[in-house]
Scaffold this motif. Structure first.
Motif, PDB file in Angstrom:
ATOM      1  N   UNK A   1       0.806  -1.217   0.000  1.00  0.00           N
ATOM      2  CA  UNK A   1       0.000   0.000   0.000  1.00  0.00           C
ATOM      3  C   UNK A   1       0.842   1.271   0.000  1.00  0.00           C
ATOM      4  N   UNK A   2       0.326   2.286  -0.636  1.00  0.00           N
ATOM      5  CA  UNK A   2       0.938   3.622  -0.619  1.00  0.00           C
ATOM      6  C   UNK A   2       2.360   3.651  -1.166  1.00  0.00           C
TER       7      UNK A   2
ATOM      8  N   UNK B   1      -0.051   2.622  -6.350  1.00  0.00           N
ATOM      9  CA  UNK B   1      -1.057   1.818  -5.641  1.00  0.00           C
ATOM     10  C   UNK B   1      -2.188   2.739  -5.199  1.00  0.00           C
ATOM     11  N   UNK B   2      -3.427   2.374  -5.515  1.00  0.00           N
ATOM     12  CA  UNK B   2      -4.575   3.162  -5.054  1.00  0.00           C
ATOM     13  C   UNK B   2      -5.459   2.362  -4.108  1.00  0.00           C
ATOM     14  N   UNK B   3      -5.377   1.048  -4.204  1.00  0.00           N
ATOM     15  CA  UNK B   3      -6.205   0.177  -3.372  1.00  0.00           C
ATOM     16  C   UNK B   3      -5.757  -1.253  -3.618  1.00  0.00           C
ATOM     17  N   UNK B   4      -6.301  -2.211  -2.865  1.00  0.00           N
ATOM     18  CA  UNK B   4      -5.863  -3.603  -3.029  1.00  0.00           C
ATOM     19  C   UNK B   4      -6.115  -4.158  -4.436  1.00  0.00           C
ATOM     20  N   UNK B   5      -7.024  -3.518  -5.206  1.00  0.00           N
ATOM     21  CA  UNK B   5      -7.272  -3.998  -6.567  1.00  0.00           C
ATOM     22  C   UNK B   5      -7.295  -2.827  -7.559  1.00  0.00           C
ATOM     23  N   UNK B   6      -6.584  -1.774  -7.234  1.00  0.00           N
ATOM     24  CA  UNK B   6      -6.675  -0.561  -8.063  1.00  0.00           C
ATOM     25  C   UNK B   6      -5.332   0.159  -8.130  1.00  0.00           C
TER      26      UNK B   6
ATOM     27  N   UNK C   1      -5.668  -1.165   5.040  1.00  0.00           N
ATOM     28  CA  UNK C   1      -4.734  -1.105   3.918  1.00  0.00           C
ATOM     29  C   UNK C   1      -3.741   0.042   4.064  1.00  0.00           C
TER      30      UNK C   1
ATOM     31  N   UNK D   1      -8.090   4.927   0.287  1.00  0.00           N
ATOM     32  CA  UNK D   1      -8.244   3.837  -0.668  1.00  0.00           C
ATOM     33  C   UNK D   1      -9.714   3.545  -0.997  1.00  0.00           C
TER      34      UNK D   1
ATOM     35  N   UNK E   1     -11.992   1.973   0.570  1.00  0.00           N
ATOM     36  CA  UNK E   1     -12.443   0.626   0.886  1.00  0.00           C
ATOM     37  C   UNK E   1     -13.222   0.645   2.196  1.00  0.00           C
TER      38      UNK E   1
END
Lengths: 210, 98
Positions: free
Chosen positions: A69-70, A83-88, B8, B63, B65
């Motif tokens: 992340x980040x 990285x923007x998110x776990x899938x983005x 996250x 993020x 989420x």
């Protein structure tokens, strides 16, 4: 993609190019502000745990989507992926390179029959760069993230708030003294607000436009 | 103002988050089979405890989420943070003292 001749930066009306020429001689300024206009920003969504997805992205843009992340992968002088998110993720490339990157991503993800999305969001945001020995202090006035070099450095990013305005913050360089270089990817309707806020917050340190 | 640890992004200020109310409320499988009272119960009635509360939060400025938080509504102490789909922690009295 918008035709090149129709591109307008949201900060066009501030006359930054003329100011940069006029202020090039200024010395001893603590903060240097500039706009990096018309970068190509491509949003990718997909399954980070699927090796085929990672391979398809690598094949398309020669960069591996970071799973930490980040963080940002790639060199600031070339293409990068954030990285923007776990899938983005967000691909950042130079003006004019986006169309080819988009086409490659489309092709390779489609060929692999992968459940993924690729969206061009270049015109959604512009990039404001802030550098100079006092840049970190200016950001600290409006950003709750700990930007001290022991906690935040080059290659790191954060989607956060600066002066109540949502931004994607990326650090691109860290000099040996306290000077850091940061990029703020801000939505275009907030760009004028954020620029004027940054310039106002920089006044006490001396500021010039580059 | 307090700090929330996004599963996250890590520790961030509360202003980056949005509160999403009580967690683990399951939508009835067949709403048309319910009485008005049962439907109203699902729709409106919440626990609203003074003490540990399981609730949802979203990292709006980060993020984006959703995740779950166990928070003491009396002291604002965050007792646990877990991702969507994970098992909620057992109710504890931790964090009851301010």
């Amino acid at each position: 993609m918008v035709d090149a001749y129709r591109l307008r930066s949201p900060l066009d009306h501030l006359g930054l190019t003329a100011r940069a020429q006029a202020e090039a001689e200024y010395s001893g300024t603590g903060v240097v502000l500039s706009e990096i206009a018309h970068l190509c920003l491509i949003n990718i969504r997909g399954d980070a745990s699927d090796p085929a997805f990672i391979a398809a992205v690598e094949k398309s843009i020669k960069l591996t989507p970071p799973t930490a992340p980040n963080t940002v992968a790639g060199k600031p002088s070339q293409s990068r992926i954030m990285w923007l998110g776990p899938d983005e993720w967000l691909v950042i490339t130079k003006p004019g390179r986006g169309e080819r990157a988009m086409a490659e991503l489309w092709k390779n993800l489609k060929d692999g029959k992968l459940h993924a999305a690729v969206t061009d969001s270049s015109e959604a945001r512009t990039c404001i760069r802030i550098e100079g020995p006092r840049a970190r202090e200016v950001l600290a006035k409006g950003c709750p993230i700990d930007l001290h070099p022991s906690a935040f450095g080059p290659g790191q990013s954060a989607q956060c708030i600066v002066a109540k305005c949502g931004v994607m913050l990326v650090q691109t360089a860290q000099a040996k003294d306290t000077a850091g270089t940061y990029e703020l990817y801000v939505l275009r309707s907030f760009a004028t607000y954020l620029w004027t806020w940054l310039e106002d917050a920089s006044q006490e340190f001396g500021v010039r436009v580059a | 103002m307090f700090l929330i640890t996004c599963p996250w992004c890590g520790e961030r200020e509360e202003s980056e988050f949005t509160y999403g109310h009580e967690a683990h409320i399951t939508r009835p499988e067949d709403p048309s089979a319910l009485s008005d009272d049962e439907w109203a119960d699902y729709l409106f009635m919440r626990k609203n405890p003074k003490g540990p509360h399981l609730e949802r939060w979203v990292h709006t400025a980060g993020c984006r989420r959703w995740f779950n938080v166990q928070r003491n509504t009396h002291t604002n102490a965050i007792m646990a943070i877990y991702k969507i789909g994970e098992t909620p922690p057992k109710a504890t009295t931790a964090g009851n003292k301010s």
